[in-house]
Enzyme design. Structure first.
Site, short mmCIF file in Angstrom:
data_model
loop_
_atom_site.label_atom_id
_atom_site.label_comp_id
_atom_site.label_asym_id
_atom_site.label_seq_id
_atom_site.Cartn_x
_atom_site.Cartn_y
_atom_site.Cartn_z
N HIS A 1 -0.13 -31.04 -1.69
CA HIS A 1 0.17 -30.01 -0.68
C HIS A 1 1.69 -29.90 -0.45
O HIS A 1 2.19 -30.17 0.65
CB HIS A 1 -0.55 -30.33 0.64
CG HIS A 1 -0.70 -29.13 1.53
ND1 HIS A 1 -1.78 -28.93 2.35
CD2 HIS A 1 0.09 -28.04 1.72
CE1 HIS A 1 -1.64 -27.79 3.01
NE2 HIS A 1 -0.50 -27.23 2.64
N ARG B 1 1.24 -12.05 2.12
CA ARG B 1 2.65 -12.32 1.82
C ARG B 1 2.80 -13.18 0.58
O ARG B 1 3.56 -12.87 -0.34
CB ARG B 1 3.31 -13.06 3.00
CG ARG B 1 3.55 -12.24 4.22
CD ARG B 1 4.11 -13.12 5.33
NE ARG B 1 3.06 -13.97 5.89
CZ ARG B 1 2.50 -13.79 7.08
NH1 ARG B 1 2.91 -12.82 7.86
NH2 ARG B 1 1.54 -14.58 7.52
N ILE B 2 2.03 -14.29 0.53
CA ILE B 2 2.20 -15.23 -0.58
C ILE B 2 1.62 -14.66 -1.87
O ILE B 2 2.25 -14.72 -2.93
CB ILE B 2 1.60 -16.61 -0.22
CG1 ILE B 2 2.43 -17.22 0.92
CG2 ILE B 2 1.58 -17.54 -1.43
CD1 ILE B 2 1.88 -18.50 1.52
N VAL C 1 2.53 -22.25 8.58
CA VAL C 1 1.95 -20.91 8.68
C VAL C 1 0.46 -21.04 8.96
O VAL C 1 -0.14 -20.21 9.64
CB VAL C 1 2.25 -20.06 7.41
CG1 VAL C 1 1.60 -20.65 6.17
CG2 VAL C 1 1.78 -18.62 7.58
O1 LIG Z 1 0.45 -23.95 6.53
C1 LIG Z 1 1.52 -24.28 6.03
O2 LIG Z 1 2.60 -24.05 6.56
C2 LIG Z 1 1.56 -25.03 4.75
O3 LIG Z 1 0.36 -25.03 4.09
C3 LIG Z 1 2.00 -26.44 5.02
O4 LIG Z 1 1.04 -27.05 5.81
#
Ligand SMILES: O=C(O)[C@H](O)CO
Length: 312
Positions: free
Chosen positions: A278, A149-150, A69
């Site tokens: 991550h 969204r998150i 994303v």
């Molecule tokens: O940007 C994203 O999809 C997540 O942070 C994984 O890199």
């Protein structure tokens, strides 16, 4: 389609199979057979699609699908200049990332790192009334920087823990804030009032190191800071000072700057800082969906259709 006329797709990593299955009937696929980025002898060693890489790829490159994303690794201006379309994978990783944010918040606020360490090193003694007491979510105020969204998905998951108030800050007020009864406040007010401060906004030129000395000084001494967005949001030297001098209680990071974080980084010496590599979107389901959306973006472009998730 005859083999020689099929568009060529270069896949720069090993990816979940579904993406390849979608593309392979229509395209000639070549793939870098590693989980790591393409080595410098081929395209690039950097995890970056910049001018140099685009130059090497040449004028036949028409579309890029990033399985993420985030897109700060792609020079979008240069892509625009070269008339290259770019697709990305929002939405499908929202739940996984929100879940990891909650996990990190609980691990940090309930001092799981210290607890696990105490069990392993034998310092777990008799029951002590004040030992390893953390701050629970019940009755707390949670401040979300970036109610996208998150951020919203995190709030919905935290609500059943008995959070009494959600605050949020961002560029604009959000209609969706009503879903969780969140109040739009200034950045300073969010820092001052929140028991938990969550970084959920995307990284821009304007919010680099938004969480710095000044910000940490405004937080409660009992505050827990979580970042699952991008490491660039945080001044890590200032965070180290804040954590080691008791300006704030704890921090949980799924993202750092740089990544990977060098093993001699001082943050790793702290008992009140939990750092993950991550892994926000690292569920089988999310990664398969990301592979699928990436492939559908590319295929739609090749068929002259709208991409399901188009950046440019
Ligand atoms: O940007 C994203 O999809 C997540 O942070 C994984 O890199």
């Amino acid at each position: 389609m005859a083999t020689q006329n099929r568009p060529k797709v270069y896949v720069t990593r090993r990816v979940p199979e579904i993406g390849l299955q979608i593309l392979s009937p229509h395209c000639e696929i070549s793939q870098w057979q590693s989980d790591d980025p393409v080595a410098s002898t081929r395209i690039t060693q950097k995890y970056k699609i910049d001018k140099e890489v685009l130059e090497q790829a040449g004028p036949s490159l028409r579309v890029i699908g990033t399985m993420s994303v985030g897109y700060e690794h792609i020079d979008l201006e240069e892509c625009k200049r070269r008339n290259i379309s770019v697709g990305f994978t929002p939405d499908v990783l929202t739940n996984a990332t929100a879940e990891l944010t909650v996990a990190l918040l609980l691990a940090t606020s309930r001092r799981l790192k210290e607890g696990i360490q105490a069990v392993a090193d034998g310092s777990w003694g008799t029951w002590k009334p004040s030992w390893l007491c953390g701050s629970g979510l019940d009755g707390s105020t949670v401040g979300i920087v970036g109610l996208g969204r998150i951020g919203l998905a995190v709030a919905k998951r935290l609500s059943p823990f008995g959070v009494s108030k959600f605050l949020y800050y961002g560029r604009t007020e959000k209609e969706t804030a009503k879903d969780i009864g969140a109040e739009f406040v200034s950045f300073d007010s969010l820092l001052e009032k929140s028991d938990f401060v969550l970084g959920c906004c995307s990284l821009t030129e304007d919010n680099k190191e938004l969480f710095n000395k000044t910000a940490f000084q405004k937080m409660k001494k009992t505050a827990v800071f979580i970042n699952t967005s991008r490491g660039g949001l945080v001044n890590q030297t200032d965070l180290y000072t804040a954590l080691s001098t008791g300006q704030i209680a704890a921090a949980g990071l799924d993202v750092t700057s740089p990544e990977p974080l060098p093993t001699d980084n001082p943050l790793l010496t702290l008992h009140n800082c939990v750092i993950l590599p991550h892994i926000g979107s690292a569920t089988e389901k999310a990664r398969s969906a990301m592979s699928e959306v990436t492939a559908r973006n590319i295929l739609s472009f090749l068929k002259g259709q709208d991409m399901p998730s188009k950046l440019i």
